[in-house]
Enzyme design. Sequence first.
Site, mmCIF file in Angstrom:
data_model
loop_
_atom_site.group_PDB
_atom_site.id
_atom_site.type_symbol
_atom_site.label_atom_id
_atom_site.label_comp_id
_atom_site.label_asym_id
_atom_site.label_seq_id
_atom_site.Cartn_x
_atom_site.Cartn_y
_atom_site.Cartn_z
ATOM 1 C CG HIS A 170 24.122 -19.744 3.671
ATOM 2 N ND1 HIS A 170 24.576 -19.452 2.379
ATOM 3 C CD2 HIS A 170 24.600 -20.903 3.914
ATOM 4 C CE1 HIS A 170 25.321 -20.472 1.879
ATOM 5 N NE2 HIS A 170 25.310 -21.322 2.783
ATOM 6 C CB SER A 191 26.327 -23.800 0.716
ATOM 7 O OG SER A 191 27.133 -23.062 1.667
ATOM 8 C CG ASP A 231 23.965 -16.129 2.460
ATOM 9 O OD1 ASP A 231 24.677 -16.287 3.369
ATOM 10 O OD2 ASP A 231 23.838 -16.874 1.503
#
Length: 303
Positions: free
Chosen positions: A279, A98, A252
């Site tokens: 995610h 991320s 996601d």
Amino acid sequence: MSTLPVDHGHTLYFAEFGNPQGIPLLFMHGGPGSGCNPAQANLLYPEGFRIIQLDQRGCGQSTPSGSIEANTTTDLVADMERLREHLHIKRWAIYGGSWGCVLALEYAKRFPERTLGVLLRGVFLARREDWNWFALPDGVSKQFPAAYQALLASLQIYYHTDPASVLLEHLRTEPKSAYQATLAWDTWEAAIMQTSTPSFNPDPHTWLPRIARIRIYAHYAAQRFFLPSNGVLNGLDKLGDIPVLAVHGRHDQVCRLEGAELLRGYLKSYQLLVVDAGHGIYENNLQQGLRQLAKQFYLQLKR
């Protein structure tokens, strides 16, 4: 488990896992602000990699907790290089999840000669449009209107403005109000990721770590991650033939799949594995995909 003093009073915490004789792999956590989770090292083929987890400035066990002084993307990339020098590692691979994707790619752009390869999970590019999608009224909020309106009400936003700046102001108030602001933001993220809603903890001793984490997050978001409008995309050609492998969830809603797919046009040696997940690193399909890709990454680097 060790520490590394850097500048402006920051001391970085880092720990090593996996194979001490393996390929060095720097683990950059997400957030911004999250801190490392030692259990996640098991997802990165510890049989082959010497995994070095680093808590970024103000995060996790690094001190001072939640400090935003001298805390920018440039500072974090410089810290990565300081740690490499401190550990006397000639070249290493970088993993980023991320927000960690941003740091992994920014490091590889600045130090390509020190980078063996890059492994990404849940690709975040830090473009203006990525933040707008997640936090402003015309993005994912249209799919979760009730949750978004609850966020705005909790932060007392009654006009079109950037939630990050308002959130940061709330975090400068007395602890209970700051804690309630962190809960409002965590509740919004939980709605998007479809995880359990956080509950109020009456014990003030539990508030400060949560406030520190969100302070770092809001600081970076309010400054648009200290990057230009197209985020990490400028200068990716500097990676040349450095292999970049990424795993991304098809569903996601935090970091859209199109961002991960976009990298195909910017990187010469890029592989993308799309899995049936969102995610969160806690999702089984994402964990399985990351394990698969980490082993492939190791074998590719060993050639």
